[in-house]
Design an enzyme around this catalytic site. Structure first.
Site, PDB file in Angstrom:
ATOM      1  N   ARG A 289      27.485  56.716  76.627  1.00  0.00           N
ATOM      2  CA  ARG A 289      28.139  56.908  77.925  1.00  0.00           C
ATOM      3  C   ARG A 289      27.887  58.348  78.372  1.00  0.00           C
ATOM      4  O   ARG A 289      28.723  59.230  78.167  1.00  0.00           O
ATOM      5  CB  ARG A 289      29.644  56.624  77.807  1.00  0.00           C
ATOM      6  CG  ARG A 289      29.988  55.150  77.590  1.00  0.00           C
ATOM      7  CD  ARG A 289      31.499  54.949  77.523  1.00  0.00           C
ATOM      8  NE  ARG A 289      31.892  53.571  77.708  1.00  0.00           N
ATOM      9  CZ  ARG A 289      32.242  52.726  76.721  1.00  0.00           C
ATOM     10  NH1 ARG A 289      32.228  53.138  75.468  1.00  0.00           N
ATOM     11  NH2 ARG A 289      32.607  51.500  76.992  1.00  0.00           N
TER      12      ARG A 289
ATOM     13  N   ARG B 269      22.788  55.338  79.011  1.00  0.00           N
ATOM     14  CA  ARG B 269      23.216  54.801  80.296  1.00  0.00           C
ATOM     15  C   ARG B 269      23.270  55.948  81.296  1.00  0.00           C
ATOM     16  O   ARG B 269      23.829  57.003  80.979  1.00  0.00           O
ATOM     17  CB  ARG B 269      24.596  54.154  80.165  1.00  0.00           C
ATOM     18  CG  ARG B 269      25.065  53.590  81.498  1.00  0.00           C
ATOM     19  CD  ARG B 269      26.332  52.828  81.348  1.00  0.00           C
ATOM     20  NE  ARG B 269      27.458  53.708  81.083  1.00  0.00           N
ATOM     21  CZ  ARG B 269      28.697  53.258  80.841  1.00  0.00           C
ATOM     22  NH1 ARG B 269      28.930  51.953  80.802  1.00  0.00           N
ATOM     23  NH2 ARG B 269      29.675  54.099  80.632  1.00  0.00           N
TER      24      ARG B 269
ATOM     25  N   GLU C  74      27.957  43.718  84.819  1.00  0.00           N
ATOM     26  CA  GLU C  74      29.400  43.972  84.780  1.00  0.00           C
ATOM     27  C   GLU C  74      30.062  43.770  86.134  1.00  0.00           C
ATOM     28  O   GLU C  74      31.211  44.145  86.317  1.00  0.00           O
ATOM     29  CB  GLU C  74      29.694  45.360  84.199  1.00  0.00           C
ATOM     30  CG  GLU C  74      28.912  46.498  84.812  1.00  0.00           C
ATOM     31  CD  GLU C  74      29.202  47.854  84.174  1.00  0.00           C
ATOM     32  OE1 GLU C  74      30.124  47.987  83.358  1.00  0.00           O
ATOM     33  OE2 GLU C  74      28.485  48.805  84.528  1.00  0.00           O
TER      34      GLU C  74
ATOM     35  N   ASN D  89      33.928  44.941  79.853  1.00  0.00           N
ATOM     36  CA  ASN D  89      35.163  45.569  80.333  1.00  0.00           C
ATOM     37  C   ASN D  89      35.252  45.479  81.857  1.00  0.00           C
ATOM     38  O   ASN D  89      36.223  44.970  82.413  1.00  0.00           O
ATOM     39  CB  ASN D  89      35.226  47.040  79.906  1.00  0.00           C
ATOM     40  CG  ASN D  89      34.957  47.212  78.429  1.00  0.00           C
ATOM     41  OD1 ASN D  89      35.235  46.313  77.650  1.00  0.00           O
ATOM     42  ND2 ASN D  89      34.404  48.336  78.046  1.00  0.00           N
ATOM     43  N   ASP D  90      34.219  46.003  82.518  1.00  0.00           N
ATOM     44  CA  ASP D  90      34.242  45.923  83.979  1.00  0.00           C
ATOM     45  C   ASP D  90      34.078  44.484  84.447  1.00  0.00           C
ATOM     46  O   ASP D  90      34.647  44.095  85.468  1.00  0.00           O
ATOM     47  CB  ASP D  90      33.145  46.812  84.580  1.00  0.00           C
ATOM     48  CG  ASP D  90      33.601  48.255  84.671  1.00  0.00           C
ATOM     49  OD1 ASP D  90      34.725  48.480  85.148  1.00  0.00           O
ATOM     50  OD2 ASP D  90      32.864  49.145  84.237  1.00  0.00           O
TER      51      ASP D  90
ATOM     52  N   ARG E 190      41.700  47.130  84.446  1.00  0.00           N
ATOM     53  CA  ARG E 190      41.571  47.283  82.987  1.00  0.00           C
ATOM     54  C   ARG E 190      42.476  48.368  82.416  1.00  0.00           C
ATOM     55  O   ARG E 190      42.693  48.430  81.212  1.00  0.00           O
ATOM     56  CB  ARG E 190      40.107  47.562  82.620  1.00  0.00           C
ATOM     57  CG  ARG E 190      39.580  48.839  83.230  1.00  0.00           C
ATOM     58  CD  ARG E 190      38.071  48.939  83.118  1.00  0.00           C
ATOM     59  NE  ARG E 190      37.646  49.534  81.856  1.00  0.00           N
ATOM     60  CZ  ARG E 190      36.393  49.870  81.587  1.00  0.00           C
ATOM     61  NH1 ARG E 190      35.424  49.623  82.454  1.00  0.00           N
ATOM     62  NH2 ARG E 190      36.076  50.422  80.435  1.00  0.00           N
TER      63      ARG E 190
ATOM     64  N   CYS F 134      27.710  45.411  75.168  1.00  0.00           N
ATOM     65  CA  CYS F 134      28.236  46.735  74.822  1.00  0.00           C
ATOM     66  C   CYS F 134      29.689  46.911  75.261  1.00  0.00           C
ATOM     67  O   CYS F 134      30.273  47.960  75.040  1.00  0.00           O
ATOM     68  CB  CYS F 134      27.369  47.841  75.409  1.00  0.00           C
ATOM     69  SG  CYS F 134      27.366  47.852  77.198  1.00  0.00           S
TER      70      CYS F 134
HETATM   71  C1  PEP Z   1      31.907  47.872  80.301  1.00  0.00           C
HETATM   72  O1  PEP Z   1      32.311  47.948  81.455  1.00  0.00           O
HETATM   73  O2  PEP Z   1      32.060  46.868  79.577  1.00  0.00           O
HETATM   74  C2  PEP Z   1      31.200  49.009  79.684  1.00  0.00           C
HETATM   75  C3  PEP Z   1      30.624  48.922  78.507  1.00  0.00           C
HETATM   76  O3  PEP Z   1      31.204  50.183  80.358  1.00  0.00           O
HETATM   77  P1  PEP Z   1      32.473  51.133  80.490  1.00  0.00           P
HETATM   78  O4  PEP Z   1      33.519  50.660  79.538  1.00  0.00           O
HETATM   79  O5  PEP Z   1      31.997  52.510  80.187  1.00  0.00           O
HETATM   80  O6  PEP Z   1      32.855  50.972  81.921  1.00  0.00           O
HETATM   81 MG    MG Z   2      31.545  49.495  82.759  1.00  0.00          MG
END
Ligand code: PEP
Ligand code: MG
Length: 612
Positions: free
Chosen positions: A321, A358, A460, A483-484, A494, A531
């Protein structure tokens, strides 16, 4: 997931002596990083962890005022510098925001208010700046004119800058101030959590947050027991009180009884023993019972975390990240050289396993670029690839650094590029054009660099799911950001404790979306990895394996549990479980069904399984 033995033993011994009260108060929150921490409360008053109220003796008041004046001068210099950089990188008309900041910093009236506050209340300059700016902000909220009311955010920005200067590299100070304590705050920024040293700060508790918020992700990365989402926690404790947090169950106990302290000391010892057990398994190959190799890679936010690769035997970095470089850079965005150093270090350390860089995912609930106004809805705002393309100098500088660092004498690039938060095919096409242009420039300048670095797309957003096939034709690989994706697909924040239970990657809608993307990638024949935090959770990993996703990148401390899970399951069984679960209609049905299979696999996965 566990505090270091050194720190905890010291406190464990202390606690035996401290716990003598007859009442204890228990609160429930969301445990986001496992481990038991026992310490004393250290209240922190702002998400940046900078504002601690201190009493200034009379003879030091003038020195404190001098410190404030020096900070104002330093802030003026910073803003001038930022304006120059801003005009180089961005269009000059946007610099008017910084001009407004400069005017405020030169306003003697404002400065006098802060100085009066220091003098009259005998408080430190940080506190006085916060107090004065809060007062001003309150006045701004009452203004009816929209334009003028919005200037309130400039007041907040200037106060933020001053406090940052006054408190220096504040996270380090926070480590010192809170040594052997448990931080209690309404909220903490991810960058503040990232700077906490688990050898000094035993854990933290916040009112805000959810399992997949970045602050929680960082807690797991730095391995500091943490509980978030404890309603009004700052109003329920006082600095110095004894506190226990259980980062597995989310329990917080204030003024614990002696038997409670004993219970948690024993629990912590058992967990530490289990941790050692896990470490012993680090050399066991992550292969399913029917012989399928699963890649277990690490998600990294801070370069210093790279040592965890070896500790947990990770197959390189599946997600770096990079935006966290921004919080560590000396001023503003990291330069090409600063980035090159970081990426080269990753490339050298990861060797053939490589690392995925990324591009900056600035914005959202993470980090905000200086000079940009806070957005009303940052999760859907000018963030990630959108920002990198809107101000393409950011992307060009980053890509130059990546291409240079990816070069390896054997001719194979050791780094990959990953584009975050893609919601439109044109974003990928434009980014690829820019990357090709940067490559041409480097060639023309005869600067050594890697050719043909792979370019991946993060899936995402719902748009990326629906457009998975055409995107797969543009991308070298997919990386699934669960996650997103969960946030945007289920329309659930989230990082919001009020809806944390609804944030559920096991929701059939999420599972079906993932299945569609996995099938699309397979059809177009590009690789896909995962990821998002789903890859850190045993129950959820069964779903991923069952959909054929065997390249997983996760928070490093989750690797041992996932290794164990992989080794105890057959891929063909995971396929059956996943295909049945996907056909179910509610998240509760999915949880019930998968839980029965987890029960069959054994109790060792319960502690690490997170059910939304
Ligand atoms: C996600 O969104 O799943 C991701 C891996 O990126 P981040 O958690 O940094 O937004
Ligand atoms: Mg993300």
């Amino acid at each position: 997931m566990f505090p270091t033995p050194l720190a905890t033993r010291t406190w464990g011994e202390k606690m035996r002596g401290l716990a003598g009260k007859t009442t204890e108060l228990r609160y429930e929150g969301i445990g986001v990083c496992q481990g038991v921490a026992i310490g004393s409360v250290f209240l922190v008053d702002d998400p940046r962890g900078r504002i601690v109220r201190m009493f200034i003796p009379k003879h030091q008041v003038e020195a404190e005022i001098k410190r404030f004046r020096e900070a104002v001068r330093a802030a003026q210099r910073q803003v001038h510098q930022a304006m120059r950089r801003f005009q180089e990188v961005f269009s000059s008309e946007r610099a008017y925001i910084l001009e407004a900041h400069l005017m405020m910093l030169k306003d003697r009236n404002l400065g006098r208010q802060v100085e009066d506050c220091i003098r009259e209340n005998r408080v430190n300059a940080e506190w006085a700046v916060r107090d004065t700016s809060n007062h001003l902000l309150h006045i701004y909220t009452k203004i009816t004119d929209d334009y003028l009311r919005e200037r309130g955010s400039d007041v907040a920005d200037v106060a933020h800058r001053l406090i940052k200067i006054l408190s220096g590299t504040k996270a380090r100070d926070l480590n010192e101030l809170a040594a052997n304590s448990i931080i209690v705050a309404d909220d903490l920024l991810p960058s503040v959590a990232a700077d906490l040293d688990p050898r000094r700060v035993l854990g933290f508790v916040t009112s805000a947050g959810g399992w997949a918020s970045h602050t929680s992700i960082i807690a797991r990365s730095v391995n500091i027991p943490a509980v978030v989402g404890v309603r009004d926690v700052t109003g329920r404790v006082r600095s110095g009180e004894t506190i226990i947090i259980d980062g597995t169950t989310g329990t917080v106990i204030v003024n614990p009884l002696p038997e409670t302290v004993r219970f948690y000391i024993e629990l912590r010892e058992r967990q530490q023993a289990e941790q050692l057990h896990y470490i012993e398994e680090r050399e066991l190959p992550p292969v399913t019972r029917d012989g399928r190799k699963v890649e277990l890679r690490a998600n990294i936010e801070l370069i210093e975390e790279i040592e965890t690769l070896q500790r947990f035997n990770a197959a390189g970095v599946g997600l770096y990240r990079s935006e966290f470089l921004y919080s560590q850079a000396a001023s503003g965005l990291p330069t090409e050289e600063e980035q090159y150093e970081a990426y080269k270090f990753l490339a050298d350390t990861c060797g053939e396993d490589g690392a995925v860089i990324r591009t900056f995912d600035l914005g959202g609930d993470k980090l905000h670029l200086d000079g940009f106004k806070p957005e009303r809805n940052p999760a859907l705002g000018l963030r990630a690839i959108r920002l990198s393309l809107a101000v393409d100098k950011i992307l060009r500088t980053q890509v130059r650094a990546i291409l240079r660092a990816a070069l390896h004498p054997d001719g194979n690039a050791r780094l990959k590029i990953l584009l975050p938060f893609v919601s439109n095919l044109d974003e990928v096409r434009r980014a690829k054009e820019i990357i090709a242009e940067v490559e041409r420039d480097l060639r023309a300048e005869q600067i050594p660099h890697a050719e043909d670095v792979e370019i991946g797309v993060m899936i995402e957003t719902p748009a990326a799911v629906i457009m998975a096939e055409p995107l797969a034709r543009e991308a070298d690989y997919f990386s699934l950001g669960t996650n997103d994706l969960t946030q945007s697909l289920l329309a659930v924040d989230r990082g919001n404790e009020n809806v944390d239970k609804m944030f559920d990657p096991m929701h059939p809608a999420v599972l079906r979306a993932i299945k569609y993307v996995a099938d699309s990638a397979r059809k177009i024949n590009i690789p896909m990895n995962v990821c998002g935090e789903m890859a850190s959770n045993p129950a959820q990993v069964i779903m991923l394996l069952g959909m054929g996703l065997t390249d997983l990148s996760m928070t490093p401390s989750a690797i041992p549990a996932i290794r164990r899970l992989v080794r105890s399951i057959k891929l063909e069984d995971a396929e059956k479980i996943a295909s049945h679960a996907i056909a179910l209609e509610t998240p509760a049905d999915v949880h019930r069904y998968v839980q029965t299979h987890l029960n069959e696999l054994g109790s060792q996965f319960f502690a690490t399984a997170h059910f939304g």
